[in-house]
Scaffold this motif. Structure first.
Motif, PDB file in Angstrom:
ATOM      1  N   ASP A  42       0.844  -1.194   0.000  1.00  0.00           N
ATOM      2  CA  ASP A  42       0.000   0.000   0.000  1.00  0.00           C
ATOM      3  C   ASP A  42       0.887   1.254   0.000  1.00  0.00           C
ATOM      4  O   ASP A  42       2.113   1.154   0.058  1.00  0.00           O
ATOM      5  CB  ASP A  42      -0.990  -0.009   1.176  1.00  0.00           C
ATOM      6  N   GLU A  43       0.267   2.410  -0.061  1.00  0.00           N
ATOM      7  CA  GLU A  43       1.000   3.682  -0.173  1.00  0.00           C
ATOM      8  C   GLU A  43       2.001   3.885   0.967  1.00  0.00           C
ATOM      9  O   GLU A  43       3.118   4.345   0.732  1.00  0.00           O
ATOM     10  CB  GLU A  43       0.029   4.869  -0.208  1.00  0.00           C
ATOM     11  N   GLU A  44       1.615   3.544   2.188  1.00  0.00           N
ATOM     12  CA  GLU A  44       2.513   3.741   3.329  1.00  0.00           C
ATOM     13  C   GLU A  44       3.691   2.774   3.294  1.00  0.00           C
ATOM     14  O   GLU A  44       4.814   3.133   3.627  1.00  0.00           O
ATOM     15  CB  GLU A  44       1.753   3.598   4.658  1.00  0.00           C
ATOM     16  N   GLU A  45       3.418   1.530   2.892  1.00  0.00           N
ATOM     17  CA  GLU A  45       4.475   0.516   2.857  1.00  0.00           C
ATOM     18  C   GLU A  45       5.536   0.828   1.797  1.00  0.00           C
ATOM     19  O   GLU A  45       6.692   0.449   1.959  1.00  0.00           O
ATOM     20  CB  GLU A  45       3.867  -0.867   2.602  1.00  0.00           C
ATOM     21  N   ILE A  46       5.155   1.543   0.758  1.00  0.00           N
ATOM     22  CA  ILE A  46       6.109   1.920  -0.296  1.00  0.00           C
ATOM     23  C   ILE A  46       7.256   2.733   0.296  1.00  0.00           C
ATOM     24  O   ILE A  46       8.391   2.639  -0.153  1.00  0.00           O
ATOM     25  CB  ILE A  46       5.383   2.731  -1.401  1.00  0.00           C
ATOM     26  N   TRP A  47       6.961   3.537   1.313  1.00  0.00           N
ATOM     27  CA  TRP A  47       7.979   4.417   1.898  1.00  0.00           C
ATOM     28  C   TRP A  47       8.521   3.899   3.232  1.00  0.00           C
ATOM     29  O   TRP A  47       9.357   4.541   3.866  1.00  0.00           O
ATOM     30  CB  TRP A  47       7.435   5.836   2.050  1.00  0.00           C
ATOM     31  N   GLN A  48       8.082   2.726   3.658  1.00  0.00           N
ATOM     32  CA  GLN A  48       8.561   2.152   4.912  1.00  0.00           C
ATOM     33  C   GLN A  48       9.963   1.572   4.712  1.00  0.00           C
ATOM     34  O   GLN A  48      10.230   0.896   3.734  1.00  0.00           O
ATOM     35  CB  GLN A  48       7.597   1.055   5.372  1.00  0.00           C
ATOM     36  N   ARG A  49      10.845   1.856   5.674  1.00  0.00           N
ATOM     37  CA  ARG A  49      12.222   1.338   5.635  1.00  0.00           C
ATOM     38  C   ARG A  49      12.368   0.219   6.666  1.00  0.00           C
ATOM     39  O   ARG A  49      11.872   0.345   7.776  1.00  0.00           O
ATOM     40  CB  ARG A  49      13.218   2.443   5.978  1.00  0.00           C
ATOM     41  N   PRO A  50      13.084  -0.845   6.293  1.00  0.00           N
ATOM     42  CA  PRO A  50      13.303  -1.921   7.262  1.00  0.00           C
ATOM     43  C   PRO A  50      14.078  -1.438   8.491  1.00  0.00           C
ATOM     44  O   PRO A  50      13.849  -1.891   9.601  1.00  0.00           O
ATOM     45  CB  PRO A  50      14.131  -2.954   6.500  1.00  0.00           C
ATOM     46  N   ASN A  51      15.014  -0.499   8.274  1.00  0.00           N
ATOM     47  CA  ASN A  51      15.823   0.075   9.343  1.00  0.00           C
ATOM     48  C   ASN A  51      16.506   1.317   8.788  1.00  0.00           C
ATOM     49  O   ASN A  51      16.367   1.629   7.601  1.00  0.00           O
ATOM     50  CB  ASN A  51      16.835  -0.945   9.889  1.00  0.00           C
ATOM     51  N   GLU A  52      17.255   2.003   9.603  1.00  0.00           N
ATOM     52  CA  GLU A  52      17.899   3.252   9.188  1.00  0.00           C
ATOM     53  C   GLU A  52      18.976   3.056   8.115  1.00  0.00           C
ATOM     54  O   GLU A  52      19.298   3.983   7.383  1.00  0.00           O
ATOM     55  CB  GLU A  52      18.518   3.956  10.407  1.00  0.00           C
ATOM     56  N   SER A  53      19.525   1.858   8.026  1.00  0.00           N
ATOM     57  CA  SER A  53      20.577   1.585   7.048  1.00  0.00           C
ATOM     58  C   SER A  53      20.031   1.113   5.701  1.00  0.00           C
ATOM     59  O   SER A  53      20.803   0.884   4.771  1.00  0.00           O
ATOM     60  CB  SER A  53      21.531   0.514   7.586  1.00  0.00           C
ATOM     61  N   SER A  54      18.729   0.944   5.616  1.00  0.00           N
ATOM     62  CA  SER A  54      18.117   0.399   4.404  1.00  0.00           C
ATOM     63  C   SER A  54      17.206   1.429   3.750  1.00  0.00           C
ATOM     64  O   SER A  54      16.853   2.440   4.349  1.00  0.00           O
ATOM     65  CB  SER A  54      17.314  -0.853   4.745  1.00  0.00           C
ATOM     66  N   ASN A  55      16.824   1.128   2.529  1.00  0.00           N
ATOM     67  CA  ASN A  55      15.965   2.023   1.766  1.00  0.00           C
ATOM     68  C   ASN A  55      14.564   1.454   1.614  1.00  0.00           C
ATOM     69  O   ASN A  55      14.372   0.239   1.614  1.00  0.00           O
ATOM     70  CB  ASN A  55      16.562   2.259   0.377  1.00  0.00           C
ATOM     71  N   SER A  56      13.622   2.344   1.426  1.00  0.00           N
ATOM     72  CA  SER A  56      12.252   1.931   1.146  1.00  0.00           C
ATOM     73  C   SER A  56      12.140   1.495  -0.309  1.00  0.00           C
ATOM     74  O   SER A  56      13.026   1.785  -1.131  1.00  0.00           O
ATOM     75  CB  SER A  56      11.298   3.101   1.403  1.00  0.00           C
ATOM     76  N   VAL A  57      11.046   0.854  -0.651  1.00  0.00           N
ATOM     77  CA  VAL A  57      10.777   0.493  -2.036  1.00  0.00           C
ATOM     78  C   VAL A  57      10.709   1.762  -2.882  1.00  0.00           C
ATOM     79  O   VAL A  57      11.237   1.811  -3.993  1.00  0.00           O
ATOM     80  CB  VAL A  57       9.476  -0.336  -2.145  1.00  0.00           C
ATOM     81  N   GLY A  58      10.092   2.809  -2.350  1.00  0.00           N
ATOM     82  CA  GLY A  58      10.027   4.085  -3.070  1.00  0.00           C
ATOM     83  C   GLY A  58      11.404   4.630  -3.388  1.00  0.00           C
ATOM     84  O   GLY A  58      11.663   5.077  -4.509  1.00  0.00           O
ATOM     85  N   ASN A  59      12.294   4.593  -2.402  1.00  0.00           N
ATOM     86  CA  ASN A  59      13.677   5.050  -2.639  1.00  0.00           C
ATOM     87  C   ASN A  59      14.376   4.190  -3.685  1.00  0.00           C
ATOM     88  O   ASN A  59      15.103   4.704  -4.543  1.00  0.00           O
ATOM     89  CB  ASN A  59      14.495   5.028  -1.352  1.00  0.00           C
ATOM     90  N   LEU A  60      14.155   2.890  -3.627  1.00  0.00           N
ATOM     91  CA  LEU A  60      14.792   2.000  -4.592  1.00  0.00           C
ATOM     92  C   LEU A  60      14.280   2.259  -6.013  1.00  0.00           C
ATOM     93  O   LEU A  60      15.057   2.227  -6.973  1.00  0.00           O
ATOM     94  CB  LEU A  60      14.594   0.536  -4.200  1.00  0.00           C
ATOM     95  N   ILE A  61      12.995   2.557  -6.153  1.00  0.00           N
ATOM     96  CA  ILE A  61      12.449   2.878  -7.475  1.00  0.00           C
ATOM     97  C   ILE A  61      13.078   4.170  -7.992  1.00  0.00           C
ATOM     98  O   ILE A  61      13.510   4.240  -9.154  1.00  0.00           O
ATOM     99  CB  ILE A  61      10.913   2.999  -7.438  1.00  0.00           C
TER     100      ILE A  61
END
Length: 177
Positions: free
Chosen positions: A34-53
């Motif tokens: 969903d929209e919120e999960e696209i920007w959720q990061r697993p942790n501070e050292s990782s990127n969200s799906v949105g960032n990866l896109i």
């Protein structure tokens, strides 16, 4: 003797196939979030799906569209990772699809000279072949990250190869020989 154009055509077809496969897999993973999960990061050292896109669009544009297409490189790499909101799922997917489409067009229309020409990208020197290998490999690498994160968030298989028996063994002699 196999002609250079035949080898290049085979390389292009396989590179395009790999780009399309990564796009297909990202689209499947993307649809589960969903929209919120696209920007959720697993942790501070990782990127969200949105960032990866955004990162994939930046990288593909820099390497395939700008470098191979010989147009100005205007990438702002840092912004790809700083964005946390403001771009919808629909906008992200459209940006990715448009970027991959433009890259495929560039790759499909290269001359032999462009395939062999050395160029600098991010301080590295690659031929056109090296640039395309990088684009395909980099896209695949982040496709796996996106799939992994979607599976983590949803705790379910994504079904990339539903309907295919992946346990079929390779024959000693390929079909048609």
């Amino acid at each position: 003797m196999i002609m250079e154009s035949t080898v290049i055509r085979e390389f292009v077809e396989n590179a395009i196939y790999r780009l399309d496969e990564s796009t297909r897999m990202i689209s499947i993973a993307f649809d589960t979030l969903d929209e919120e999960e696209i920007w959720q990061r697993p942790n501070e050292s990782s990127n969200s799906v949105g960032n990866l896109i955004l990162h994939l669009c930046g990288n593909i544009t820099q390497y395939a569209i700008s470098s191979l297409g010989e147009v100005e490189d205007v990438r702002d790499r840092d912004s790809e990772f700083k964005t946390t909101l403001g771009v919808t799922k629909k906008e992200l997917l459209k940006k990715l699809l448009n970027t991959v489409s433009a890259a495929k067009s560039t790759i499909e229309n290269m001359t032999l000279e462009q395939w062999l020409k050395k160029r600098e990208v991010q301080g590295f020197y690659f031929s056109g072949i090296g640039v395309v290998l990088h684009v395909v490999e980099h896209y695949s690498y982040h496709t796996g990250q996106i799939a992994f994160w979607a599976k983590q968030l949803k705790n379910k298989q994504l079904g990339f190869y539903e309907g295919h028996d992946l346990n079929i063994k390779s024959p000693l002699t390929p079909k048609g020989e």
